[in-house]
Scaffold this motif. Structure first.
Motif, PDB file in Angstrom:
ATOM      1  N   ARG A 158       0.841  -1.182   0.000  1.00  0.00           N
ATOM      2  CA  ARG A 158       0.000   0.000   0.000  1.00  0.00           C
ATOM      3  C   ARG A 158       0.882   1.240   0.000  1.00  0.00           C
ATOM      4  O   ARG A 158       2.008   1.223   0.493  1.00  0.00           O
ATOM      5  N   GLU A 194     -16.719   4.294  -0.953  1.00  0.00           N
ATOM      6  CA  GLU A 194     -16.900   2.984  -1.577  1.00  0.00           C
ATOM      7  C   GLU A 194     -15.581   2.207  -1.524  1.00  0.00           C
ATOM      8  O   GLU A 194     -14.511   2.784  -1.571  1.00  0.00           O
ATOM      9  N   LYS A 195     -15.720   0.893  -1.445  1.00  0.00           N
ATOM     10  CA  LYS A 195     -14.530   0.045  -1.463  1.00  0.00           C
ATOM     11  C   LYS A 195     -13.906   0.081  -2.850  1.00  0.00           C
ATOM     12  O   LYS A 195     -14.611   0.143  -3.858  1.00  0.00           O
ATOM     13  N   THR A 196     -12.600  -0.011  -2.876  1.00  0.00           N
ATOM     14  CA  THR A 196     -11.853  -0.026  -4.136  1.00  0.00           C
ATOM     15  C   THR A 196     -11.429  -1.458  -4.419  1.00  0.00           C
ATOM     16  O   THR A 196     -11.017  -2.169  -3.504  1.00  0.00           O
ATOM     17  N   PRO A 197     -11.541  -1.888  -5.673  1.00  0.00           N
ATOM     18  CA  PRO A 197     -11.109  -3.254  -6.000  1.00  0.00           C
ATOM     19  C   PRO A 197      -9.636  -3.449  -5.672  1.00  0.00           C
ATOM     20  O   PRO A 197      -8.836  -2.522  -5.741  1.00  0.00           O
ATOM     21  N   LYS A 198      -9.289  -4.670  -5.343  1.00  0.00           N
ATOM     22  CA  LYS A 198      -7.888  -4.992  -5.063  1.00  0.00           C
ATOM     23  C   LYS A 198      -7.086  -4.885  -6.337  1.00  0.00           C
ATOM     24  O   LYS A 198      -7.619  -5.060  -7.445  1.00  0.00           O
ATOM     25  N   ARG A 227      -8.177   7.385  -3.412  1.00  0.00           N
ATOM     26  CA  ARG A 227      -8.645   6.084  -2.914  1.00  0.00           C
ATOM     27  C   ARG A 227      -8.929   6.140  -1.418  1.00  0.00           C
ATOM     28  O   ARG A 227      -9.849   5.488  -0.940  1.00  0.00           O
ATOM     29  N   SER A 228      -8.139   6.879  -0.666  1.00  0.00           N
ATOM     30  CA  SER A 228      -8.306   6.937   0.787  1.00  0.00           C
ATOM     31  C   SER A 228      -9.543   7.720   1.200  1.00  0.00           C
ATOM     32  O   SER A 228     -10.093   7.483   2.272  1.00  0.00           O
ATOM     33  N   ASP A 245      -3.484   7.766  -4.101  1.00  0.00           N
ATOM     34  CA  ASP A 245      -3.761   7.319  -2.735  1.00  0.00           C
ATOM     35  C   ASP A 245      -4.742   8.260  -2.041  1.00  0.00           C
ATOM     36  O   ASP A 245      -5.628   7.807  -1.322  1.00  0.00           O
ATOM     37  N   ARG A 281     -12.466   7.901  -0.451  1.00  0.00           N
ATOM     38  CA  ARG A 281     -13.714   7.346  -0.979  1.00  0.00           C
ATOM     39  C   ARG A 281     -14.463   6.592   0.106  1.00  0.00           C
ATOM     40  O   ARG A 281     -13.851   5.959   0.955  1.00  0.00           O
TER      41      ARG A 281
END
Length: 138
Positions: free
Chosen positions: A21, A128-132, A123-124, A120, A126
């Protein structure tokens, strides 16, 4: 005498644990850079100490020669002086490599931040979950 103390096994400053990460990589790079800076400082002290010991040993060889002792003692002491001088040269090279690695680690940290920092942040923040990673590579 050196004050360097060996690190216990497995005491890596930034273990490679597979956590890739953004923030984790930044922390690992920071720890690595700090460890290399510390190593460079310790190696600089060791280099100076080795140079001083080589010089002192050379002086001792001269004193032994002036005292009229057997020539083999002068030769052996001179060999120790040369070995210490050679070790000091190699420690200087190692010090230069440690400093270069620390500098490159800092540059890597900055480039990593420039390339992935904004992503980052997005993504941090949001909800909603982010896809792996790799999810869309099908």
């Amino acid at each position: 005498m050196s004050d360097l103390v060996p690190c216990p096994a497995g005491a890596a400053p930034a273990p490679a644990d597979g956590d890739n990460r953004y923030k984790s990589v930044q922390v690992k790079l920071l720890k690595l850079g700090t460890a290399m800076d510390d190593a460079a400082l310790e190696l600089e002290g060791l280099h100076r100490s080795m140079q001083a010991n080589a010089s002192n040993t050379e002086d001792a060889a001269r004193d032994i020669e002036n005292a009229g002792l057997d020539a083999k003692f002068v030769e052996v002491t001179n060999l120790v002086s040369v070995a210490l001088g050679g070790a000091a040269i190699e420690i200087r090279k190692l010090n230069d490599l440690a400093q270069e690695t620390a500098d490159l680690t800092g540059e890597t940290t900055r480039v990593h931040s420039r390339l992935y920092g904004a992503l980052d942040d997005i993504r941090s923040n949001r909800r909603e979950k982010t896809p792996k990673p790799g999810f869309f590579n099908r």
